[in-house]
Design a protein around this motif. Structure first.
Motif, PDB file in Angstrom:
ATOM      1  N   LEU B 100       4.068  24.900 -38.872  1.00 35.69           N
ATOM      2  CA  LEU B 100       3.464  26.336 -38.866  1.00 35.69           C
ATOM      3  C   LEU B 100       1.905  25.398 -39.580  1.00 35.69           C
ATOM      4  CD1 LEU B 100       5.958  28.622 -38.991  1.00 35.69           C
ATOM      5  CD2 LEU B 100       4.733  27.876 -37.010  1.00 35.69           C
ATOM      6  N   VAL B 101       2.231  25.435 -40.270  1.00 35.47           N
ATOM      7  CA  VAL B 101       0.259  25.147 -41.268  1.00 35.47           C
ATOM      8  C   VAL B 101      -0.151  23.937 -40.139  1.00 35.47           C
ATOM      9  CG1 VAL B 101      -1.107  24.571 -43.004  1.00 35.47           C
ATOM     10  CG2 VAL B 101       0.877  26.051 -43.231  1.00 35.47           C
ATOM     11  N   GLY B 102       0.597  23.041 -39.974  1.00 32.36           N
ATOM     12  CA  GLY B 102      -0.231  21.682 -39.019  1.00 32.36           C
ATOM     13  C   GLY B 102      -0.453  22.657 -37.642  1.00 32.36           C
ATOM     14  N   ARG B 164       5.237  17.423 -39.040  1.00 32.43           N
ATOM     15  CA  ARG B 164       3.463  18.298 -39.825  1.00 32.43           C
ATOM     16  C   ARG B 164       1.907  17.434 -38.480  1.00 32.43           C
ATOM     17  NH1 ARG B 164       1.168  18.755 -45.480  1.00 32.43           N
ATOM     18  NH2 ARG B 164       0.660  16.891 -44.906  1.00 32.43           N
ATOM     19  N   ALA B 165       2.296  16.378 -38.749  1.00 34.27           N
ATOM     20  CA  ALA B 165       0.878  15.688 -37.685  1.00 34.27           C
ATOM     21  C   ALA B 165       1.186  16.022 -36.456  1.00 34.27           C
ATOM     22  CB  ALA B 165       0.795  14.154 -37.746  1.00 34.27           C
TER      23      ALA B 165
END
Lengths: 572, 277
Positions: B100-102, B164-165
């Protein structure tokens, strides 16, 4: 031979010596002497003696745990550890009766020796030895008990201690109500009556035993429920618990009187500030040691805007001033945050420490005296509800209590929403690794600044309420100690955990306030707690990760049993 | 058309020239590797592309936009994602939260909306969670969304870092030693996975890698760095037989020996350095 015995029993002897040192410390720091005046159970045992009894019991318990394996050896170990502790106290009496220790240690008085030997002087040297051995053996026996019996025993003793300490808070309101007879029966002027103690013990131990026998079937039935039902049940249980909690909280000031409600209001204020710092420090990982600055800004804003005395500039109502205070605190957050955003880690703590001190010194300075009153402070800040609804039942001494709780609840709600939002995730990512977060598209300046500003807003609200609670503000209220307190309560509660903030505030702010009668030793308790916490539970009482695991317990329940079973086998 | 062009990129750290006058291009939808001995400047070059380091000289253009003076978050917004040589997950956040941060660059909702719980914010969050779960499945971490990142096994952590990336929807993905510490079977699996990223998602891929099996098997072109300079560039076959490359890896003696043979020792037989500088 001797070597082998030492190898087996050395640990027990060490525990005994350690217990002795603790007991000596309790005596020589004056705790035993001072608290011998305060009864835990009227006519039976004083608080001072209780401390020594506890030292003996705990030494025995720990000694039993370290004793070599074998039949009855753990009880023997407990007795041995207790004996050593008792011997050390005996030594104190012996030495004290020959040499004048008072020249160095103020508390090594004949009064103390009388307490230790039950007024027999040197002839009673056997008393601490015998009692130490008996108590140590008892501790060992408690350790030997099967868990079903051990838990009630420990909880029973803990309940005696707790009720004995808090008897005053329960007794006073009961005396004024219709329960005065019961109050006199259960509680003496201080502590429990013997009857009260017996009833407490029976209730707690009986309750625990019944629970142990009754609960397994109930628990099994709940465990057998399909997942959605179990979740619903849990949700209902949490809901009922919250509702009951809310009712208790609402009724508390009427039940326990103004002192307790003042303490709760203070705790709520610290919860407000703790939730604010929890955003900057707990979520975003920015250590701010000058948090009191924003508190001061909020308090002074409300003071200046509402005061009817010398330095008031607007005579606004409290309610109009509060949003203003929050916004100004937020602006200060941005103002302080911008120059120091690039600073990392420890250096940030020092820089913010500087800001906190600047604000405190400015507030008390001659420079701003014409505006802020300097050390004389701002007086006559109206109470929030008196101005709005004079004569209303809500007005009066309890108004701040409700207001502080309401604000704390509101802020907790906002904090929870923030934590679960995109911003909350971003904060945590910045805390974990700000370079990686930046490479994922996170604007560090914006994110950190928001953390500062929102944290400052919460602290500003806390300051505004503080102004309303006290009715006057002085530069001397804006001590560094406030910042330290807020950081400490986060550490005790668990960094980044919202329930942890509440627990930490109760533990570090509420309990010391309630123990005002032991005021001399409050900070000893505070310091000892912090050290013990750092050694035993550095993650805090209610760490957020545990809560997370709790929430996802269903997913993990399948895997670990093998592991935990193996772990238990090796530790026990 | 090249998606990324680097012209005369130079990066110095004090007296040390980490990257020196490097010219580099990568075509859209290609898989390209950068190899070289320890300390050759590979990771520094990555850091220059992603904005961790700013170049001292030279330009880097991404889709014809100069990016060498942008902050890392701006570069991420443009569509460049990376992974790290030593895995850098957000350790105490769950796998799902990491992803989610990604997605950060693609979410718009403000904190006000989150506090008030307005509908657009909630809908966006739901969509983001849906997308994150889809990515978890895509990298083969189905059902592990609630596990804390540092509790995942090593291989899963590598895959989570890629997920994530990917959450940033990159056009260009930089992988810094994606198979470090993996056994041959896992490496094989990772190779196929990287191909899928290109074939199914149309992402251009730039790799730093030491495992020659992977590099030779997957790359369309290879650039070799040594002491910050490009010493060779070409297809895997060209690189395998390039004497300069062999010299850089094996030293002068090895190269001389190799040149005397009909079938020189291929780079694929070279020992993989244990760690990169």
């Amino acid at each position: 031979m001797i070597k082998r015995i030492w190898h087996e029993w050395g640990a027990v002897v060490r525990i005994g010596l350690l217990g002795g040192v603790v007991a000596l410390y309790l005596c020589l720091a004056g705790l035993v002497g001072v608290f011998s005046e305060r009864a835990l159970i009227t006519g039976i045992i004083s608080l001072g003696h209780t401390l020594l009894v506890l030292a003996g019991l705990i030494t025995g318990y720990v000694g039993a745990r370290r004793a070599p394996a074998g039949r009855g050896r753990s009880v023997l170990g407990g007795g041995l550890a207790g004996l050593i502790t008792g011997l050390m106290l005996m030594l104190l009496v012996l030495v004290g009766s020959r040499v004048n220790l008072r020249a160095v240690m103020l508390n090594a008085s004949p009064l103390l020796y009388d307490l230790l030997t039950f007024n027999q002087g040197v002839a009673g040297l056997w008393v601490p030895v015998l009692l130490g051995t008996v108590l140590g053996t008892l501790g060992g026996l408690i350790y030997r008990l099967p868990p079903q019996a051990r838990r009630p025993a420990i909880w029973g003793l803990a309940a005696l201690l707790g009720l004995g300490l808090f008897a005053g808070f329960l007794r006073t309101p009961m005396l004024t109500g219709g329960l005065s007879g019961l109050a006199r029966f259960l509680f003496g002027p201080e502590g429990l009556t013997p009857a009260g103690a017996l009833i407490t013990l029976v209730l707690v131990v009986g309750g625990m035993v019944i629970r142990d026998f009754a609960e397994p079937p109930a628990r099994k039935r709940i465990a057998a429920l399909p997942d959605p039902d179990r979740l619903r049940l849990r949700r209902v249980a949490i809901g009922v618990g919250l509702l009951l909690g809310a009712l208790v909280v609402l009724a508390l000031p009427y039940a326990l009187g103004p002192f307790v409600s003042q303490v709760v209001a203070l705790v709520a204020l610290y919860v407000l500030m703790g939730l604010g710092l929890n955003i900057t420090l707990g979520f975003a990982g920015l250590l701010d040691l000058g948090f009191v600055a924003f508190f001061a800004v909020g308090a002074y804003t409300v003071g200046l805007l509402t005061s009817t005395a010398e330095y008031g500039i607007a005579q606004w109502s409290f309610w109009a001033a509060v949003p203003f205070a929050v916004v100004i605190a937020m602006a200060f957050g941005a103002f302080f945050g911008l120059p120091i955003l690039g600073i990392r880690g420890d250096y940030l703590a020092i820089a913010t420490l500087g800001f906190g001190e600047i604000i405190r010194i400015l507030a008390g300075s001659d420079l701003l005296k014409p505006m802020l009153g300097g050390p004389r402070g701002i007086l006559n800040i109206p109470k929030p509800i008196d101005g709005l609804l004079p004569g209303h039942p809500l007005a009066g001494p309890n108004q701040i209590y409700y207001l502080a709780l309401l604000c704390a609840a509101l802020v907790a709600f906002v904090a929870i929403r923030l934590r679960d939002s995109r911003l909350g995730r971003t904060w945590m990512a910045v805390r974990e690794d700000e370079d990686v977060a930046e490479a994922l598209g996170v604007n560090l300046v914006q994110t950190k600044l928001l953390a500062y500003m929102l944290g400052a807003a919460f602290a500003g609200l806390g300051g505004a309420l503080f102004a309303g609670l006290i009715g006057s503000i002085f530069a001397s209220s804006m001590q560094l100690f406030v910042s330290i307190n807020v950081v400490s309560l986060l550490i005790v509660g668990g960094m980044g955990s919202i329930p942890g903030v509440v627990v930490g505030a109760i533990f570090l702010i509420g309990l010391p306030e309630l123990f005002r009668e032991f005021s001399e030793y409050r900070f000893l308790f505070y310091g000892a707690t912090m050290i013990a916490m750092m050694l035993r539970k550095p993650e805090g009482l209610l760490p957020s990760a545990t809560i997370k695991r709790e929430l996802h317990a269903e997913a993990e329940e399948e895997a670990p049993p093998v592991d935990t079973a193996a772990g238990n086998a090796t530790t026990s | 058309m090249p998606i990324l062009i680097a012209r005369q990129v130079t990066k110095r750290f004090g007296g040390l020239v980490a990257v020196s006058g490097l010219d580099f291009e990568i075509e859209t939808n290609a898989i390209v590797s950068v190899i070289g001995p320890n300390g050759a400047g590979k990771t520094t070059f990555f850091n220059c592309i992603t904005g961790f380091n700013h170049t001292d000289e030279g330009d880097i253009l991404f889709n014809s936009t100069p990016i060498h003076h942008l902050r890392p978050d701006k570069i991420a917004h443009l569509g460049i994602s990376r992974t790290y040589q030593n895995i850098r997950l957000f350790a105490t956040m769950t796998a799902l939260e990491n992803i989610l941060v990604g997605q950060h660059s693609h979410l718009r909702s403000s904190w006000m909306g989150a506090v008030l719980g307005v509908r657009p914010t909630r809908e966006e969050e739901d969509r983001a969670h849906e997308e994150a779960r889809r990515l978890l499945r895509f990298v083969g971490l189905r059902g592990k969304g609630d596990v804390l990142a540092h509790n995942l096994p090593y291989g899963d952590q590598r895959r989570l870092e890629i997920a994530r990336a990917l959450a940033n929807k990159p056009k260009l993905l930089l992988l810094d030693e994606p198979t470090a510490g993996m056994n041959p079977a896992e490496t094989e699996e990772m190779m196929n996975f990287i191909r899928r990223l290109r074939d199914e998602l149309g992402i251009t891929i730039l790799l730093i890698e030491h495992q020659m099996r992977l590099v030779m098997g997957i790359s369309e072109r290879i650039t070799v760095l040594d002491y910050g300079e490009k010493i060779a560039e070409g297809t895997p076959r060209e690189i395998q037989t390039n004497p300069k490359v062999i010299e850089a890896y094996l030293g002068r003696g090895g190269a001389a020996e190799a040149s005397g043979r009909v079938n020189p020792p291929s780079v694929s037989a070279m020992p993989a350095p244990s760690s990169a500088g």
